[in-house]
Design an enzyme around this catalytic site. Structure first.
Site, PDB file in Angstrom:
ATOM      1  N   GLY A  48       0.850  -1.184   0.000  1.00  0.00           N
ATOM      2  CA  GLY A  48       0.000   0.000   0.000  1.00  0.00           C
ATOM      3  C   GLY A  48       0.883   1.230   0.000  1.00  0.00           C
ATOM      4  O   GLY A  48       2.059   1.169   0.376  1.00  0.00           O
ATOM      5  N   GLN A  53       3.078   9.968   1.180  1.00  0.00           N
ATOM      6  CA  GLN A  53       4.377   9.286   1.172  1.00  0.00           C
ATOM      7  C   GLN A  53       5.171   9.613  -0.085  1.00  0.00           C
ATOM      8  O   GLN A  53       6.376   9.372  -0.131  1.00  0.00           O
ATOM      9  CB  GLN A  53       4.185   7.772   1.273  1.00  0.00           C
ATOM     10  CG  GLN A  53       3.635   7.312   2.624  1.00  0.00           C
ATOM     11  CD  GLN A  53       3.567   5.806   2.678  1.00  0.00           C
ATOM     12  OE1 GLN A  53       2.603   5.229   2.203  1.00  0.00           O
ATOM     13  NE2 GLN A  53       4.604   5.181   3.225  1.00  0.00           N
ATOM     14  N   CYS A 102       6.566  -0.244   6.923  1.00  0.00           N
ATOM     15  CA  CYS A 102       6.129   0.952   6.204  1.00  0.00           C
ATOM     16  C   CYS A 102       7.289   1.489   5.381  1.00  0.00           C
ATOM     17  O   CYS A 102       8.415   1.566   5.881  1.00  0.00           O
ATOM     18  CB  CYS A 102       5.655   2.005   7.212  1.00  0.00           C
ATOM     19  SG  CYS A 102       5.057   3.512   6.425  1.00  0.00           S
ATOM     20  N   LEU A 103       7.004   1.858   4.136  1.00  0.00           N
ATOM     21  CA  LEU A 103       8.067   2.380   3.275  1.00  0.00           C
ATOM     22  C   LEU A 103       8.622   3.704   3.797  1.00  0.00           C
ATOM     23  O   LEU A 103       9.732   4.084   3.441  1.00  0.00           O
ATOM     24  CB  LEU A 103       7.547   2.552   1.845  1.00  0.00           C
ATOM     25  CG  LEU A 103       7.088   1.262   1.149  1.00  0.00           C
ATOM     26  CD1 LEU A 103       6.601   1.562  -0.259  1.00  0.00           C
ATOM     27  CD2 LEU A 103       8.203   0.223   1.120  1.00  0.00           C
ATOM     28  N   HIS A 144      -3.920   1.074   7.885  1.00  0.00           N
ATOM     29  CA  HIS A 144      -2.576   1.651   7.818  1.00  0.00           C
ATOM     30  C   HIS A 144      -2.546   2.833   6.832  1.00  0.00           C
ATOM     31  O   HIS A 144      -2.007   3.904   7.154  1.00  0.00           O
ATOM     32  CB  HIS A 144      -1.601   0.535   7.394  1.00  0.00           C
ATOM     33  CG  HIS A 144      -0.175   0.942   7.259  1.00  0.00           C
ATOM     34  ND1 HIS A 144       0.834   0.402   8.032  1.00  0.00           N
ATOM     35  CD2 HIS A 144       0.432   1.820   6.416  1.00  0.00           C
ATOM     36  CE1 HIS A 144       1.994   0.957   7.682  1.00  0.00           C
ATOM     37  NE2 HIS A 144       1.785   1.804   6.716  1.00  0.00           N
ATOM     38  N   GLU A 145      -3.147   2.646   5.663  1.00  0.00           N
ATOM     39  CA  GLU A 145      -3.104   3.708   4.646  1.00  0.00           C
ATOM     40  C   GLU A 145      -3.988   4.892   5.033  1.00  0.00           C
ATOM     41  O   GLU A 145      -3.604   6.045   4.817  1.00  0.00           O
ATOM     42  CB  GLU A 145      -3.504   3.158   3.270  1.00  0.00           C
ATOM     43  CG  GLU A 145      -2.636   2.017   2.750  1.00  0.00           C
ATOM     44  CD  GLU A 145      -1.138   2.275   2.840  1.00  0.00           C
ATOM     45  OE1 GLU A 145      -0.708   3.439   2.694  1.00  0.00           O
ATOM     46  OE2 GLU A 145      -0.387   1.314   3.068  1.00  0.00           O
ATOM     47  N   HIS A 148      -2.140   7.026   7.348  1.00  0.00           N
ATOM     48  CA  HIS A 148      -1.172   7.892   6.665  1.00  0.00           C
ATOM     49  C   HIS A 148      -1.812   9.211   6.241  1.00  0.00           C
ATOM     50  O   HIS A 148      -1.205  10.277   6.359  1.00  0.00           O
ATOM     51  CB  HIS A 148      -0.630   7.203   5.407  1.00  0.00           C
ATOM     52  CG  HIS A 148       0.593   6.363   5.635  1.00  0.00           C
ATOM     53  ND1 HIS A 148       1.737   6.862   6.193  1.00  0.00           N
ATOM     54  CD2 HIS A 148       0.848   5.054   5.352  1.00  0.00           C
ATOM     55  CE1 HIS A 148       2.657   5.896   6.258  1.00  0.00           C
ATOM     56  NE2 HIS A 148       2.139   4.784   5.759  1.00  0.00           N
TER      57      HIS A 148
HETATM   58 NI    NI Z   1       3.059   2.951   5.530  1.00  0.00          NI
END
Ligand code: NI
Length: 176
Positions: A48, A53, A102-103, A144-145, A148
């Site tokens: 995701g 991000q 997480c990226l 999670h998204e 963000h």
């Molecule tokens: Ni993330």
């Protein structure tokens, strides 16, 4: 195009994203942005990615789970899903722990409690209304998204940090 991914500490990761105006949906710029977000998510083997991000403060996320790239066990494939202005409208009371990474927080994994199931409303990439019920891993990714887009990362959802692990140690030692 592969975007540079903003990491924890860059203010955009903590920014609350603004809703995408409907007029911006469906245009060529929007389509290109979604394609580039998708390419970026795949490049870094994410499941995701939220728009902030990649330094765009709009309420847009892409999700895709491909079995060959997923590091989680016992997960189902999820086809590419675009969520514009998502809103979680129902959540199960039950919380379940699961590992997340997480990226924007590269190299770490942690156990995070999430609602087991939920219902989310959003617009899709052509502006169509989406009403999705999800459970398990997909519900986890959606939470999670959506976090963000409110400037939150999974670390904020960990009641305590004792499970926090470097990915390499996680792969060697995690037992659940
Ligand atoms: Ni993330």
């Amino acid at each position: 195009m592969i975007y540079k991914v903003a990491r924890l500490g860059h203010p955009i990761v903590r920014a609350r994203c603004s809703a995408l105006p409907p007029a911006e949906l469906g245009g060529a710029d929007f389509a290109r942005f979604i394609d580039d977000m998708t390419d970026t998510m795949r490049e870094y083997s994410g499941v995701g990615l939220a728009a902030n991000q990649v330094h765009a403060g709009r309420r847009i996320a892409v999700i895709e789970v491909r079995i060959e790239t997923s590091r989680s066990r016992e997960v189902d494939e999820v086809p590419l899903t675009v969520l514009v202005n998502p809103e979680i409208v129902e959540r199960s009371d039950e919380l379940v722990d699961g590992w997340e990474g997480c990226l924007s927080v590269p190299g770490l994994r942690g156990l995070v409690p999430r609602h087991r199931s939920l219902r989310v409303r959003a617009l899709g990439r052509r502006g169509e209304a989406l009403d999705i019920r999800a459970e398990g891993y997909l519900a986890r990714i959606i939470q999670h998204e959506c976090d963000h887009l409110d400037g939150k990362v999974y670390l904020d959802r960990m009641p305590e940090l004792s499970s926090l692990s470097f990915t390499e140690e996680f792969e060697r030692h995690a037992t659940r």
